[in-house]
Write an enzyme that holds these catalytic residues in place. Structure first.
Site, short mmCIF file in Angstrom:
data_model
loop_
_atom_site.label_atom_id
_atom_site.label_comp_id
_atom_site.label_asym_id
_atom_site.label_seq_id
_atom_site.Cartn_x
_atom_site.Cartn_y
_atom_site.Cartn_z
N SER A 185 -5.77 5.63 -0.22
CA SER A 185 -5.56 4.20 -0.50
C SER A 185 -6.77 3.59 -1.21
O SER A 185 -7.91 3.77 -0.78
CB SER A 185 -5.32 3.49 0.83
OG SER A 185 -5.08 2.14 0.60
N SER A 186 -6.51 2.87 -2.31
CA SER A 186 -7.61 2.20 -3.03
C SER A 186 -8.05 1.01 -2.18
O SER A 186 -7.22 0.17 -1.84
CB SER A 186 -7.14 1.66 -4.37
OG SER A 186 -6.26 2.55 -5.00
N GLY A 214 -3.20 -2.64 -2.12
CA GLY A 214 -1.88 -2.91 -1.52
C GLY A 214 -1.89 -3.91 -0.40
O GLY A 214 -2.91 -4.20 0.21
N SER A 256 0.83 -1.20 0.00
CA SER A 256 0.00 0.00 0.00
C SER A 256 0.87 1.25 0.00
O SER A 256 1.83 1.35 0.77
CB SER A 256 -0.89 -0.03 1.24
OG SER A 256 -1.73 1.09 1.22
N GLY A 257 0.55 2.18 -0.89
CA GLY A 257 1.31 3.43 -0.99
C GLY A 257 2.50 3.32 -1.92
O GLY A 257 3.26 4.28 -2.08
N THR A 307 -1.70 3.06 -8.14
CA THR A 307 -2.77 3.83 -8.79
C THR A 307 -2.18 4.96 -9.63
O THR A 307 -2.64 5.24 -10.74
CB THR A 307 -3.76 4.35 -7.73
OG1 THR A 307 -4.25 3.22 -7.01
CG2 THR A 307 -4.92 5.09 -8.34
N GLU A 329 -1.06 -5.09 3.33
CA GLU A 329 -0.97 -4.38 4.61
C GLU A 329 -0.98 -5.39 5.74
O GLU A 329 -1.41 -6.51 5.58
CB GLU A 329 -2.21 -3.50 4.81
CG GLU A 329 -2.18 -2.24 4.02
CD GLU A 329 -3.54 -1.59 3.96
OE1 GLU A 329 -4.52 -2.25 4.34
OE2 GLU A 329 -3.60 -0.44 3.55
N ASN A 335 -1.40 5.14 3.50
CA ASN A 335 -1.63 5.96 2.32
C ASN A 335 -2.91 6.75 2.53
O ASN A 335 -3.95 6.15 2.81
CB ASN A 335 -1.75 5.01 1.10
CG ASN A 335 -1.98 5.75 -0.20
OD1 ASN A 335 -2.02 6.98 -0.24
ND2 ASN A 335 -2.12 4.98 -1.28
#
Ligand SMILES: Nc1ncnc2c1ncn2[C@@H]1O[C@H](COP(=O)(O)OP(=O)(O)OP(=O)(O)O)[C@@H](O)[C@H]1O
Ligand SMILES: [Mg+2]
Length: 427
Positions: free
Chosen positions: A151-152, A371, A92-93, A97, A373, A148
């Site tokens: 975050s998606s 992502g 993530s991050g 995207t 996590e 993030n």
């Protein structure tokens, strides 16, 4: 990476770090592109000169770049006469995207410059719709997490359909595994989906009256429980305005927009429905239930029954039994999650209607996965997600290993050439 004397994890990481320090955030690992998030704008890295440059060179002729991958995909539609796919993975991050958007940007320019297409048939409709739909999808599908702040929380597969002449003539977005749990519960320091805060920050007096909204996010259990309602880097009011604009450009009708916001308000209010034990769960916040039923166009009594009773059909007869408070809270949360996820799917379906077009040649697919996590509180759906991600990462590791094997082949090959040993493959 192929010039490294030794190939092991530490050497690879060190090499990536050295390159990152010189703003070389992209590195080729065989056919895989490793990207390190710079968390800053690097001058000229993605401007129109860069697009132009990478569109005129084959893979490997210029320094590694996301545009080189996009260009290779585009060329391969004709070279290999087959559809192409880009898989983007990372924690993530990591910048997945953003990378997706850069791929779309490059392919969009290539489409607009495609020379074979007669002017009358050239269309920028799909590209524009994809760009315009981005704030909507991010507002409804992204949230601030500890990793993030945008975050998606869903996976996204975007497919672009190209004509024989290289013009994007249609597209399709497939969403999967939206993190429904987030609607009712968040980890400490995280937020619910952006759209809820945007609605509360951007709604004027009229909107508030129509959607029966109270003042700030603090008054809603689904928004305040994790102790984080604001983030300095996020402008919720600005997001509301851009979502409203995007909804209009994407031709959502006034009525549809109103229904979406009524549903969002209903979800928020649902979280404030409280129960007490009195011969099973009883609702103590009747005013809130009547607001929810008004917003959803439901009968208040029936909604209360559904939230506090379990019904079964036994030998053709409906039998109702009371729920405990805990079960009633679960049923309330399940309804809120189901409403939100249906709303999300409906929005994607409407966006798809707008970008639909001919599909008579090849396509390029881009998979932007959510992502990896470490969750503090692991719940059933998160466990399933983690298992899915585990399988997916195994698949990617295999790909990466194949990439590394190729490099080893190349570096071994180089060594042999250096020592002037001539060697051949034997079966
Ligand atoms: N190429 C880049 N150049 C500059 N900044 C970047 C770049 N890629 C990512 N960023 C920064 O990093 C942030 C996080 O990136 P992004 O949202 O793409 O991560 P992600 O991998 O999609 O994460 P998640 O899995 O949580 O959705 C962006 O908001 C942006 O500020
Ligand atoms: Mg993302």
């Amino acid at each position: 990476m192929s010039t490294l004397a030794e190939l092991h994890e530490a050497a690879i990481m060190h090499n990536l770090f050295l390159r990152y320090q010189k703003n070389n955030i992209y590195t080729n690992i065989g056919s895989i592109l490793a990207a390190v998030n710079p968390y800053k704008q690097i001058a000229g890295l993605y401007d129109s000169t860069a697009v132009d440059l990478y569109s005129k060179h084959q893979m490997g002729e210029l320094p590694p770049h996301i545009f080189a991958v996009a260009n290779e995909c585009y060329r391969c539609l004709w070279k290999r006469h087959d559809s192409q796919c880009v898989l983007i993975s990372g924690e993530s991050g990591a910048g997945k995207t953003e990378s997706t958007k850069l791929l779309l940007k490059f392919l969009s320019v290539m489409s607009q410059n495609s020379s074979g297409t007669p002017l009358s048939e050239r269309t920028t409709r799909v590209e524009q719709a994809l760009v315009q739909s981005s704030p909507i999808m991010e507002a409804f599908g992204n949230a601030k997490t500890v990793y993030n702040n945008n975050s998606s929380r869903f996976g996204k597969f975007i497919q672009l359909h190209f004509s024989q002449n290289g013009n994007i003539q249609g597209g399709c977005i497939i969403d999967y595994l939206l993190e429904k749990n987030r609607v009712v519960r968040q980890n400490p320091g995280e937020r619910n989906y952006h759209i809820f805060y945007a609605l509360l920050a951007g709604a004027d007096k009229d909107h508030r009256d129509t959607y029966l909204l109270s003042e700030g996010p603090e008054s809603y259990h689904y928004l305040s429980q994790a102790g984080c309602v604001q983030d300095r880097s996020l402008d919720d009011k600005q997001l509301f305005n851009s979502v409203m604009e995007a909804l209009k450009v994407m031709e959502f009708s006034e009525e549809e927009i109103r229904d979406v916001f009524r549903l969002l308000s209903a979800v928020l209010q649902m979280g404030n429905i409280e129960f007490m034990t009195a011969g099973g769960a009883q609702i103590t916040s009747n005013g809130v239930v009547s607001n929810v039923s008004e917003l959803l166009g439901l009968d208040t009594f029936q909604l209360s029954e559904v939230l506090t009773q379990r019904s079964m059909i036994l030998r053709g007869e409906e039998i109702c039994s009371p729920l405990t408070v805990e079960q009633a809270v679960d049923s309330r949360d399940s309804v809120a999650m189901a409403l939100y996820s249906q709303c999300f799917s409906w929005i994607i379906m409407r966006i798809n209607q707008k970008i639909k077009g001919k599909n008579n040649f090849k396509s390029i697919g881009i998979l932007d996965i959510f992502g990896f996590e470490n969750f503090e509180v692991k719940r059933a759906t998160q466990n399933i997600l983690l298992r899915f991600l585990g399988l997916f990462s195994q698949f990617l590791s295999l790909l990466l290993q194949r990439g590394l094997d190729n490099i080893e082949d190349v570096s071994t090959n180089n060594n042999y050439h250096q020592t002037e040993i001539i060697w051949k493959f034997t079966k």
